[in-house]
Scaffold this motif. Structure first.
Motif, PDB file in Angstrom:
ATOM      1  N   HIS A 185      -6.541   1.887   6.182  1.00  0.00           N
ATOM      2  CA  HIS A 185      -6.206   2.280   4.809  1.00  0.00           C
ATOM      3  C   HIS A 185      -5.971   3.785   4.683  1.00  0.00           C
ATOM      4  O   HIS A 185      -5.112   4.207   3.903  1.00  0.00           O
ATOM      5  CB  HIS A 185      -7.276   1.782   3.838  1.00  0.00           C
ATOM      6  N   GLU A 240     -12.706   2.298  -1.639  1.00  0.00           N
ATOM      7  CA  GLU A 240     -13.459   1.056  -1.465  1.00  0.00           C
ATOM      8  C   GLU A 240     -13.909   0.876  -0.016  1.00  0.00           C
ATOM      9  O   GLU A 240     -15.083   0.551   0.248  1.00  0.00           O
ATOM     10  CB  GLU A 240     -12.584  -0.122  -1.888  1.00  0.00           C
ATOM     11  N   GLU A 241     -13.002   1.100   0.910  1.00  0.00           N
ATOM     12  CA  GLU A 241     -13.321   0.882   2.318  1.00  0.00           C
ATOM     13  C   GLU A 241     -14.319   1.909   2.845  1.00  0.00           C
ATOM     14  O   GLU A 241     -15.176   1.577   3.674  1.00  0.00           O
ATOM     15  CB  GLU A 241     -12.048   0.880   3.163  1.00  0.00           C
ATOM     16  N   LYS A 255      -8.086   1.540  -2.378  1.00  0.00           N
ATOM     17  CA  LYS A 255      -8.524   0.868  -1.160  1.00  0.00           C
ATOM     18  C   LYS A 255      -9.246   1.828  -0.205  1.00  0.00           C
ATOM     19  O   LYS A 255     -10.230   1.447   0.421  1.00  0.00           O
ATOM     20  CB  LYS A 255      -7.348   0.190  -0.458  1.00  0.00           C
ATOM     21  N   LEU A 296       0.824  -1.212   0.000  1.00  0.00           N
ATOM     22  CA  LEU A 296       0.000   0.000   0.000  1.00  0.00           C
ATOM     23  C   LEU A 296       0.858   1.263   0.000  1.00  0.00           C
ATOM     24  O   LEU A 296       0.526   2.244  -0.668  1.00  0.00           O
ATOM     25  CB  LEU A 296      -0.917   0.021   1.221  1.00  0.00           C
TER      26      LEU A 296
END
Length: 90
Positions: free
Chosen positions: A66, A41-42, A38, A28
């Motif tokens: 994240h 998305e999270e 991410k 990451l």
């Protein structure tokens, strides 16, 4: 409680300086596109879990993790963010 967040920032900074090939955190931190993907998305998963009233804690933890990796990957220091928040006190 705050120790957990501090430890995540320490982990991020350590993995950024000393990447571990098999580490998701290192991945990451080195792939800004993945990190951005991410976070988005999270956040969406957290919103859905709140609306459905299920799995909210798990998804919130994912967002924190994240986001911390995203901030570190992009040279945004938490100390600067906290300083900015402190300025906003009324």
């Amino acid at each position: 409680m705050l120790d957990t967040l501090e430890n995540l920032f320490k982990l991020a900074r350590d993995r950024k300086k000393n990447p571990v090939e098999s580490s998701y955190t290192s991945k990451l931190l080195s792939d800004k596109s993945l990190s951005k993907e991410k976070v988005l998305e999270e956040i969406n998963e957290l919103i859905e879990s709140v609306e459905k009233n299920n799995n909210k804690i798990h998804e919130a933890a994912d967002v924190f993790y994240h986001l911390i990796m995203y901030l570190e990957a992009n040279e945004i220091k938490i100390e600067d963010v906290m300083s900015e928040l402190n300025k906003r006190k009324k």
